[in-house]
Design a protein around this motif. Structure first.
Motif, short mmCIF file in Angstrom:
data_model
loop_
_atom_site.label_atom_id
_atom_site.label_comp_id
_atom_site.label_asym_id
_atom_site.label_seq_id
_atom_site.Cartn_x
_atom_site.Cartn_y
_atom_site.Cartn_z
N GLY A 36 0.73 -1.30 -0.37
CA GLY A 36 0.09 -0.18 -0.12
C GLY A 36 1.02 1.03 0.10
O GLY A 36 0.27 2.16 0.14
N LEU A 37 2.25 0.78 -0.38
CA LEU A 37 2.64 2.16 -0.39
C LEU A 37 2.89 3.36 -1.71
O LEU A 37 2.05 3.16 -2.38
N ALA A 38 3.21 5.01 -1.69
CA ALA A 38 2.45 5.26 -2.67
C ALA A 38 3.12 5.11 -3.96
O ALA A 38 2.55 5.24 -5.26
N CYS A 39 4.22 4.46 -4.21
CA CYS A 39 3.82 4.20 -5.91
C CYS A 39 2.75 2.97 -6.53
O CYS A 39 3.18 3.30 -7.39
N GLU A 40 2.61 2.62 -4.98
CA GLU A 40 1.29 1.33 -5.79
C GLU A 40 0.22 2.50 -5.97
O GLU A 40 -0.45 2.04 -6.55
N THR A 41 -0.31 2.96 -4.69
CA THR A 41 -1.63 3.31 -4.43
C THR A 41 -1.78 5.37 -4.42
O THR A 41 -2.98 5.39 -4.42
N ASN A 42 -0.98 6.59 -4.54
CA ASN A 42 -0.67 7.14 -4.57
C ASN A 42 -0.01 8.09 -4.84
O ASN A 42 1.03 8.98 -5.42
N VAL A 43 -0.35 7.21 -6.41
CA VAL A 43 0.87 7.94 -7.65
C VAL A 43 1.46 9.32 -7.85
O VAL A 43 2.54 9.68 -8.04
N GLU A 44 0.06 9.90 -7.34
CA GLU A 44 0.27 11.50 -7.77
C GLU A 44 1.32 12.14 -6.29
O GLU A 44 1.42 12.73 -6.51
N SER A 45 1.51 11.54 -5.45
CA SER A 45 2.60 11.89 -4.26
C SER A 45 3.99 11.70 -4.13
O SER A 45 5.36 12.52 -4.12
N VAL A 46 3.81 11.09 -5.14
CA VAL A 46 5.58 10.39 -5.51
C VAL A 46 6.74 11.83 -6.28
O VAL A 46 5.47 12.15 -7.17
N THR A 47 7.25 11.44 -6.96
CA THR A 47 8.16 12.18 -7.52
C THR A 47 7.94 12.13 -9.13
O THR A 47 7.86 11.24 -9.56
N GLN A 48 7.54 13.46 -9.87
CA GLN A 48 7.90 13.99 -11.27
C GLN A 48 8.92 13.80 -11.48
O GLN A 48 10.12 15.14 -11.33
N THR A 49 9.45 13.55 -12.57
CA THR A 49 11.03 13.90 -13.72
C THR A 49 10.72 14.03 -14.61
O THR A 49 9.58 13.52 -15.06
#
Length: 126
Positions: A36-49
């Motif tokens: 349930g970490l961000a990369c799987e469930t809350n992608v909008e919160s991860v880094t954008q490159t």
């Protein structure tokens, strides 16, 4: 009839338009799948490159000894090339590449499936 055909062509062009001269923005993360970490469930919160030119966004899952890791980032590799790195211990479970800003959030296949009813409706009237 001509107007409807023109509309269909404009929609197809709009959905497939990729500007190869502009830099692509992708989500970038690598985290274990199933927690349930961000990369799987809350992608909008991860880094954008911002990617270098001539790259695509990718989302793929590697599985190693029963543990899976989700990866999202810019790449010059195709899914076939990524899969060539598979071994008996480390396998490519899934892979999707795409060419629009922040497109590695979800599966491009899901977007394509959503277009089927639209295209059916439009072509039904031709």
């Amino acid at each position: 009839m001509i107007q409807l055909t023109s509309l269909v062509l404009m929609l197809l062009i709009a959905f497939s338009k990729v500007d190869s001269n502009s830099a692509l923005i992708c989500y970038e993360c690598s985290q274990p799948k199933g927690l349930g970490l961000a990369c799987e469930t809350n992608v909008e919160s991860v880094t954008q490159t911002t990617c270098a030119t001539d790259l695509s966004c990718v989302k793929y899952v590697w599985t190693n000894a029963g543990s899976s890791v989700i990866h999202r980032h810019c790449t010059s590799l195709t899914c076939v090339q990524l899969g060539q790195n598979s071994t008996q211990f480390n396998t490519l479970e899934s892979c999707e590449t795409c060419y629009t800003d922040l497109c590695n959030k979800a599966s491009p296949t899901k977007m394509s499936l959503m277009l089927i009813p639209l295209m059916y409706t439009l072509f039904r009237f031709l």
